[in-house]
Design a protein around this motif. Structure first.
Motif, PDB file in Angstrom:
ATOM      1  N   GLN A 220      -2.427   7.991 114.153  1.00  0.00           N
ATOM      2  CA  GLN A 220      -2.741   8.159 112.737  1.00  0.00           C
ATOM      3  C   GLN A 220      -2.959   6.793 112.092  1.00  0.00           C
ATOM      4  O   GLN A 220      -3.869   6.070 112.471  1.00  0.00           O
ATOM      5  CB  GLN A 220      -1.651   8.991 112.061  1.00  0.00           C
ATOM      6  CG  GLN A 220      -1.566  10.413 112.637  1.00  0.00           C
ATOM      7  CD  GLN A 220      -0.442  11.234 112.053  1.00  0.00           C
ATOM      8  OE1 GLN A 220       0.340  10.772 111.219  1.00  0.00           O
ATOM      9  NE2 GLN A 220      -0.330  12.477 112.490  1.00  0.00           N
ATOM     10  N   ASP A 221      -2.115   6.396 111.142  1.00  0.00           N
ATOM     11  CA  ASP A 221      -2.347   5.126 110.468  1.00  0.00           C
ATOM     12  C   ASP A 221      -1.511   3.995 111.056  1.00  0.00           C
ATOM     13  O   ASP A 221      -1.433   2.910 110.479  1.00  0.00           O
ATOM     14  CB  ASP A 221      -2.037   5.250 108.967  1.00  0.00           C
ATOM     15  CG  ASP A 221      -0.553   5.457 108.688  1.00  0.00           C
ATOM     16  OD1 ASP A 221       0.166   5.916 109.600  1.00  0.00           O
ATOM     17  OD2 ASP A 221      -0.115   5.161 107.562  1.00  0.00           O
ATOM     18  N   ARG A 222      -0.908   4.221 112.229  1.00  0.00           N
ATOM     19  CA  ARG A 222      -0.016   3.216 112.812  1.00  0.00           C
ATOM     20  C   ARG A 222      -0.584   2.625 114.094  1.00  0.00           C
ATOM     21  O   ARG A 222      -1.208   3.331 114.902  1.00  0.00           O
ATOM     22  CB  ARG A 222       1.367   3.805 113.091  1.00  0.00           C
ATOM     23  CG  ARG A 222       2.154   4.097 111.829  1.00  0.00           C
ATOM     24  CD  ARG A 222       3.646   4.066 112.097  1.00  0.00           C
ATOM     25  NE  ARG A 222       4.381   3.869 110.866  1.00  0.00           N
ATOM     26  CZ  ARG A 222       5.638   3.443 110.817  1.00  0.00           C
ATOM     27  NH1 ARG A 222       6.292   3.180 111.939  1.00  0.00           N
ATOM     28  NH2 ARG A 222       6.247   3.269 109.657  1.00  0.00           N
ATOM     29  N   VAL A 223      -0.314   1.345 114.295  1.00  0.00           N
ATOM     30  CA  VAL A 223      -0.653   0.639 115.527  1.00  0.00           C
ATOM     31  C   VAL A 223       0.618  -0.033 116.035  1.00  0.00           C
ATOM     32  O   VAL A 223       1.340  -0.669 115.265  1.00  0.00           O
ATOM     33  CB  VAL A 223      -1.743  -0.427 115.291  1.00  0.00           C
ATOM     34  CG1 VAL A 223      -2.013  -1.221 116.571  1.00  0.00           C
ATOM     35  CG2 VAL A 223      -3.025   0.214 114.777  1.00  0.00           C
ATOM     36  N   ILE A 224       0.911   0.151 117.316  1.00  0.00           N
ATOM     37  CA  ILE A 224       2.100  -0.455 117.923  1.00  0.00           C
ATOM     38  C   ILE A 224       1.643  -1.386 119.036  1.00  0.00           C
ATOM     39  O   ILE A 224       0.882  -0.980 119.913  1.00  0.00           O
ATOM     40  CB  ILE A 224       3.067   0.611 118.491  1.00  0.00           C
ATOM     41  CG1 ILE A 224       3.560   1.538 117.382  1.00  0.00           C
ATOM     42  CG2 ILE A 224       4.258  -0.045 119.184  1.00  0.00           C
ATOM     43  CD1 ILE A 224       2.755   2.799 117.216  1.00  0.00           C
TER      44      ILE A 224
END
Length: 476
Positions: free
Chosen positions: A386-390
């Motif tokens: 979704q709107d997250r990057v790890i």
């Protein structure tokens, strides 16, 4: 004259060079992730557990939640139905799915060499086993027909490739006839990614019907420390054999890595007792400490973190750590100590390290196409949901390294919402069986502004044997 003073000149010259080298730091490692390139879906993290779960000092629910576990590999073994029901109540409450398996076929189905001889009888047994679980309101979500069928009967029941092909079809037919169409078969579950072409032999032997009968591809990865050295580098070299075999048969099936950790027990010149065969009195690298093994060390923790990234980078959907907790019977009678949690319920360093990664990756995240990492001292993996990057990075070297991470093809403005590091706090004394202690703490990392090329970046410093996990999100 020259013959007399030339050596002195050389000495002065080399001292100058060495002094200059000491002042020059290694250039930071450059790590680039193109966020527009994604691979397989991360379906969740898995773990091997035991059905009886009879150690009162271990809080199973808390330990499962801490690693965001979504699958467990489990067998009936010596557990009672009441014990299994108590375990199932915990896992159902957390939305965890079961992969039920078996170590060896009942004796009537195997010959004196430990090889499967009665395929239809064993297939009927599996259908009856599923029915019995179902009768106790514990229908398994998946079954893995044999632990490591390529064992040749030495530690599990050996099932040769043609026989395995027949078995898969027979079990699938029996399950469907009894109404267990929702119970998926996971297989073949071989010992390594690439050992003596086992991946090719067992997977290639599956005909079209057998391939369709499998819901999920499975394998183990005991390559690192068994067949080769080097953590992620070893896995990168071993993976293609398995990948090419499953791709040729059915590339759309998910991949469960139903056993992994590392078999390496020597790190940077220090050899620790092996978790598969620790000794309680001498005979093992000079140690005379009951129960102590490499799993209690910080070095092991960083290596398993790195291996987790490598398996996800290569295409695994669900990695199952071997194993979640140490069990008293295994420790006492089998001299094994593979758990992420010890007999007293204490978290080992490897649990702490993995928690910094797995608590941040949501089910449904996509693995970002990894950068070329051959020859780099660091190893990285990226995930997007979704709107997250790890972004996660491991340094299992005995030297510190810096890195600059570039994120390209953003498609959105990002900000850093969390940065967490895992590092060594204190080395325990192996001679006294003292566990290492790790330290988890937040970092202050600054994200460079997005530039005209559509990329942003951040820089990090990783001490020897450490990890970093950085979570970014869309927003100002």
């Amino acid at each position: 004259m020259y013959a007399r003073y030339f050596p002195l000149t050389l000495i002065i010259f080399f001292l100058f060079i060495l002094q200059g080298c000491e002042e020059v730091e290694d250039s930071p490692t450059s790590i680039t992730f193109d966020l527009s390139i994604t691979q397989q879906e991360f379906m969740g993290f898995g773990a091997q557990i035991w059905g009886y779960n009879d150690n009162p000092r271990v809080d199973l629910e808390t330990i499962l939640k801490g690693l965001n576990i979504r699958y467990v590999r489990i067998m009936r073994e010596s557990a009672t139905w009441d014990q299994l029901a108590a375990t199932r109540q915990v896992t159902d409450g957390l939305g965890i799915q079961w992969v039920t398996m078996i170590w060896s076929a009942p004796p009537q189905f195997r010959d004196e060499r430990g090889l499967l001889r009665d395929v239809n009888g064993f297939a009927d047994w599996w259908v009856s086993e599923v029915a019995e679980f179902d009768g106790h309101n514990m229908r398994p979500h998946f079954i893995e027909l044999m632990n490591e069928p390529d064992s040749d009967g030495n530690w599990s029941t050996g099932i040769d490739p043609p026989t395995y092909n027949t078995l898969v079809k027979a079990v699938r037919q029996g399950l469907d006839e009894r109404g267990f169409v929702d119970v998926g078969i996971v297989g073949p579950g071989l010992t390594h990614l690439d050992w003596d072409n086992h991946s090719g032999r067992w997977i290639d032997a599956l005909d079209e019907e057998a391939v369709q009968a499998l819901a999920v591809w499975s394998t183990h990865s005991w390559d690192d420390g068994d067949l080769c050295r080097g953590g992620a580098g070893c896995i990168e070299r071993q993976w293609p054999s398995f990948e090419s075999a499953v791709t040729a048969q059915d590339p759309a099936k998910p991949i469960f890595l139903t056993e992994y950790a590392t078999k390496e027990n020597t790190f940077h010149g220090m050899t620790y007792p092996h978790p598969d065969r620790y000794m309680d009195s001498g005979g093992n690298e000079g140690f005379e400490v009951y129960y102590y093994s490499a799993t209690f060390t910080h070095s092991y923790a960083v290596r398993v973190f790195e291996n987790t990234l490598a398996h996800l980078n290569n295409g695994v959907n669900v990695p199952f750590i071997w194993q979640l907790v140490d069990e008293p019977t295994e420790v006492e009678y089998m001299k094994k100590s593979w758990g992420l949690v010890d007999l007293e319920g204490n978290l080992k360093p490897v649990y702490q390290a993995l928690q910094t990664l797995l608590s941040n990756i949501s089910v449904g995240a996509k693995v970002v196409g990894p950068p070329m990492q051959t020859g780099n001292p660091l190893y990285a993996g990226g995930f997007i949901h979704q709107d997250r990057v790890i972004i996660a990075i491991a340094n299992d070297d005995d030297q510190a390294h810096d890195a600059t991470v570039y994120l390209t093809q953003l498609g959105r403005k990002l900000r850093i919402v969390e940065s967490v590091a895992y590092r060594l706090a204190q080395r325990g004394d192996p001679g006294n069986g003292e566990a290492d202690t790790g330290q988890v703490y937040p970092l202050n990392i600054t994200l460079a502004e997005e530039n005209s090329a559509g990329e942003c970046s951040f820089s990090v410093s990783l001490p020897a044997e450490s990890t970093i996990t950085v979570v970014l999100a869309a927003g100002p």
